[in-house]
Every structure is written in structure tokens, then in C-alpha cells.
Design a protein around this motif. Structure first.
Motif, PDB file in Angstrom:
ATOM      1  N   TRP A 111      -4.920   4.278  -6.229  1.00  0.00           N
ATOM      2  CA  TRP A 111      -4.592   4.017  -4.831  1.00  0.00           C
ATOM      3  C   TRP A 111      -4.460   5.339  -4.078  1.00  0.00           C
ATOM      4  CZ3 TRP A 111      -0.078   6.199  -3.168  1.00  0.00           C
ATOM      5  CH2 TRP A 111       0.908   6.491  -4.139  1.00  0.00           C
ATOM      6  N   TYR A 112      -4.773   5.275  -2.791  1.00  0.00           N
ATOM      7  CA  TYR A 112      -4.678   6.434  -1.902  1.00  0.00           C
ATOM      8  C   TYR A 112      -4.025   6.003  -0.594  1.00  0.00           C
ATOM      9  CZ  TYR A 112      -8.521   7.770  -5.017  1.00  0.00           C
ATOM     10  OH  TYR A 112      -9.305   8.016  -6.128  1.00  0.00           O
ATOM     11  N   GLY A 113      -3.312   6.924   0.022  1.00  0.00           N
ATOM     12  CA  GLY A 113      -2.769   6.669   1.346  1.00  0.00           C
ATOM     13  C   GLY A 113      -3.886   6.442   2.350  1.00  0.00           C
ATOM     14  N   SER A 114      -3.581   5.768   3.444  1.00  0.00           N
ATOM     15  CA  SER A 114      -4.619   5.410   4.421  1.00  0.00           C
ATOM     16  C   SER A 114      -5.343   6.619   4.990  1.00  0.00           C
ATOM     17  CB  SER A 114      -4.000   4.593   5.561  1.00  0.00           C
ATOM     18  OG  SER A 114      -2.969   5.324   6.208  1.00  0.00           O
ATOM     19  N   ALA A 115      -4.668   7.756   5.104  1.00  0.00           N
ATOM     20  CA  ALA A 115      -5.298   8.954   5.661  1.00  0.00           C
ATOM     21  C   ALA A 115      -6.353   9.540   4.730  1.00  0.00           C
ATOM     22  CB  ALA A 115      -4.235  10.012   5.956  1.00  0.00           C
ATOM     23  N   PHE A 116      -6.357   9.096   3.479  1.00  0.00           N
ATOM     24  CA  PHE A 116      -7.282   9.647   2.485  1.00  0.00           C
ATOM     25  C   PHE A 116      -8.373   8.654   2.100  1.00  0.00           C
ATOM     26  CE2 PHE A 116      -3.044  11.398   2.071  1.00  0.00           C
ATOM     27  CZ  PHE A 116      -3.276  12.762   2.099  1.00  0.00           C
ATOM     28  N   GLN A 117      -8.221   7.414   2.533  1.00  0.00           N
ATOM     29  CA  GLN A 117      -9.216   6.405   2.198  1.00  0.00           C
ATOM     30  C   GLN A 117     -10.484   6.629   3.004  1.00  0.00           C
ATOM     31  OE1 GLN A 117      -7.330   2.578   2.789  1.00  0.00           O
ATOM     32  NE2 GLN A 117      -5.569   3.145   1.519  1.00  0.00           N
ATOM     33  N   GLY A 118     -11.623   6.511   2.343  1.00  0.00           N
ATOM     34  CA  GLY A 118     -12.902   6.695   3.011  1.00  0.00           C
ATOM     35  C   GLY A 118     -13.275   8.141   3.272  1.00  0.00           C
ATOM     36  N   THR A 119     -12.521   9.092   2.697  1.00  0.00           N
ATOM     37  CA  THR A 119     -12.804  10.515   2.911  1.00  0.00           C
ATOM     38  C   THR A 119     -13.677  11.125   1.816  1.00  0.00           C
ATOM     39  OG1 THR A 119     -10.834  11.259   1.712  1.00  0.00           O
ATOM     40  CG2 THR A 119     -10.585  10.778   4.077  1.00  0.00           C
ATOM     41  N   GLY A 120     -13.962  10.353   0.772  1.00  0.00           N
ATOM     42  CA  GLY A 120     -14.793  10.862  -0.316  1.00  0.00           C
ATOM     43  C   GLY A 120     -14.030  11.327  -1.534  1.00  0.00           C
ATOM     44  N   ILE A 121     -12.695  11.357  -1.467  1.00  0.00           N
ATOM     45  CA  ILE A 121     -11.959  11.872  -2.625  1.00  0.00           C
ATOM     46  C   ILE A 121     -12.086  10.954  -3.832  1.00  0.00           C
ATOM     47  CG2 ILE A 121     -10.311  13.168  -1.242  1.00  0.00           C
ATOM     48  CD1 ILE A 121      -8.227  11.023  -1.969  1.00  0.00           C
ATOM     49  N   ASN A 122     -12.281   9.666  -3.601  1.00  0.00           N
ATOM     50  CA  ASN A 122     -12.386   8.746  -4.732  1.00  0.00           C
ATOM     51  C   ASN A 122     -13.571   9.088  -5.621  1.00  0.00           C
ATOM     52  OD1 ASN A 122     -11.578   6.286  -6.211  1.00  0.00           O
ATOM     53  ND2 ASN A 122     -13.534   5.511  -5.485  1.00  0.00           N
ATOM     54  N   VAL A 123     -14.689   9.453  -5.016  1.00  0.00           N
ATOM     55  CA  VAL A 123     -15.870   9.795  -5.807  1.00  0.00           C
ATOM     56  C   VAL A 123     -15.601  11.044  -6.655  1.00  0.00           C
ATOM     57  CG1 VAL A 123     -18.310  10.417  -5.713  1.00  0.00           C
ATOM     58  CG2 VAL A 123     -17.401   8.745  -4.115  1.00  0.00           C
ATOM     59  N   HIS A 124     -14.910  12.014  -6.067  1.00  0.00           N
ATOM     60  CA  HIS A 124     -14.557  13.214  -6.828  1.00  0.00           C
ATOM     61  C   HIS A 124     -13.644  12.873  -8.003  1.00  0.00           C
ATOM     62  CE1 HIS A 124     -16.107  16.541  -4.242  1.00  0.00           C
ATOM     63  NE2 HIS A 124     -16.094  15.586  -3.330  1.00  0.00           N
ATOM     64  N   CYS A 125     -12.649  12.030  -7.750  1.00  0.00           N
ATOM     65  CA  CYS A 125     -11.734  11.634  -8.824  1.00  0.00           C
ATOM     66  C   CYS A 125     -12.467  10.904  -9.939  1.00  0.00           C
ATOM     67  CB  CYS A 125     -10.629  10.746  -8.265  1.00  0.00           C
ATOM     68  SG  CYS A 125      -9.459  11.583  -7.190  1.00  0.00           S
ATOM     69  N   LYS A 126     -13.337   9.985  -9.557  1.00  0.00           N
ATOM     70  CA  LYS A 126     -14.055   9.222 -10.571  1.00  0.00           C
ATOM     71  C   LYS A 126     -14.988  10.116 -11.374  1.00  0.00           C
ATOM     72  CE  LYS A 126     -12.350   5.108  -9.760  1.00  0.00           C
ATOM     73  NZ  LYS A 126     -11.343   5.455  -8.749  1.00  0.00           N
TER      74      LYS A 126
END
Length: 205
Positions: A111-126
Motif C-alpha cells: 500500500w502507498y499513500g495517495s500522494a504516491f499512487q500513480g507516480t511509478g514507485i510501485n513498478v520500482h518496488c516490484k
């Protein structure tokens, strides 16, 4: 690559910090309560589709304690996520249901805070977590699960290369007493090396 025997390389008590140019994933600790509390107090909707909610002060405290307890038991490895671009803590993710002998684990509780959702960090984490799972500790299969109602989460998993395997009907109780269907997705080691790794690398360039 040739991996060392799993029991020699993956220790849930060790400090595995994963990092690239955009994010840092470091092991979750009790002191991280202060970094994550604002999400629990101000953004309870983050956990709408989660089996375990961290909403509220007590919710976040219980969430962290359970994550650390599972780590101590050797069945999970939770991270806190730091976004270098915003210079702020963004959320949390983890490995869980770790089965070293079968070379399987699950990746989730993300999960990510709303300010971080859709910013691309999820792809980096994965990318970091899948690289560690397949390239470093030699997993053969990484599984993902999602509430069947959570179309955004399922789409994000498919975007990184997950293959949908099916649905576990009426799989888990929710906090309101109803039961949810869980969509099961996965990535196999061969798929990681053949296509997924390169596709993810292009997405984070």
C-alpha cells in the motif's frame, strides 16, 4: 545465475535493504510507526480492499506488530518504502507465505499513500522485490493475490507481467463479516527471465 542454497542466503532476521535510483525498501521496524501513522489517521481508504486494515493509531500499531511477528516466525519479510523523489516515506510492502523448500513465496500487503499512487514507485518496488526473489534467493514462483473487486490492483499486477490463474471463491472473511473472492496471479522463474524482467526494466528507465 547460480544461487546459493536458500537457507544460506535468505534469513528473515537479516537486514536486506533493496534500493535503486527511485526507492529504498528497508526492513520494517517498530520505530517506523511514526513514519506511517499519518496514513493510518488521514487515509483510511487505503485499506478498503485489504484483509488487514492499518487505519487508526491502534490499527497501525497492530499492523506493524503482526508484520514483525510473522517475520520472527520466518514466514514474512516486511519493508517500509521510501520515495527518493519526494524524500518521504510512501507506504509498505512485504514477502509473505515464504516456503523455502518449495521455492515459493507471495508478494503483497502493498500500500502507498495517495500522494504516491500513480507516480511509478510501485513498478520500482516490484522490480527490486522480484529481482531479489528470483535472481538472489532462487524462487521458482512468486504469487500475488487481490480482492476480486479491486480492479486497479489487478490491472497493476498484470501490467508488471503477472499471469492470472483463477479465482478462489468466498476465500476470506472481511471485517464486516462478508467474504471476498480472491484473484490469484503469479510469475514463474522462466517468465521472469524470458520477458518480465526486461519489460519491467524498460518501465523504470
Amino acid at each position: 545465475m547460480n544461487c546459493l542454497p536458500l537457507m544460506q542466503i535468505f534469513n528473515t532476521n537479516a537486514d536486506y535493504t533493496l534500493e535503486d535510483a527511485r526507492v529504498i525498501l528497508r526492513p520494517l521496524c517498530r520505530e517506523d510507526f511514526s513514519h506511517l501513522l499519518s496514513f493510518a489517521l488521514e487515509e483510511p481508504a487505503i485499506w478498503t480492499y485489504s484483509l488487514v486494515s492499518a487505519a487508526g493509531k491502534q490499527g497501525m500499531n497492530s499492523y506493524i506488530e503482526k508484520a514483525l511477528s510473522d517475520r520472527d516466525a520466518g514466514i514474512a519479510y516486511p519493508f517500509i518504502v521510501f520515495d527518493k523523489a519526494q524524500q518521504a516515506y510512501a507506504g509498505s510492502t512485504r514477502y509473505y507465505d515464504i516456503q523455502l523448500l518449495q521455492k515459493n513465496l507471495q508478494l503483497g500487503y502493498t500500500w502507498y499513500g495517495s500522494a504516491f499512487q500513480g507516480t511509478g514507485i510501485n513498478v520500482h518496488c516490484k522490480y527490486l522485490m522480484l529481482s531479489f526473489a528470483f535472481d538472489t534467493i532462487g524462487m521458482e514462483r512468486v504469487e500475488f493475490r487481490a480482492d476480486a473487486r479491486n480492479a486497479r490492483s489487478v490491472a497493476a499486477m498484470k501490467k508488471i507481467g503477472c499471469v492470472e490463474e483463477g479465482t478462489l471463491r468466498q476465500h476470506y472473511f472481511l471485517e464486516d463479516g462478508s467474504r471476498r473472492d480472491s484473484i490469484i496471479l503469479s510469475i514463474l522463474k522462466k517468465e521472469w527471465h524470458d520477458t518480465v524482467k526486461n519489460n519491467l526494466a524498460r518501465l523504470i528507465e
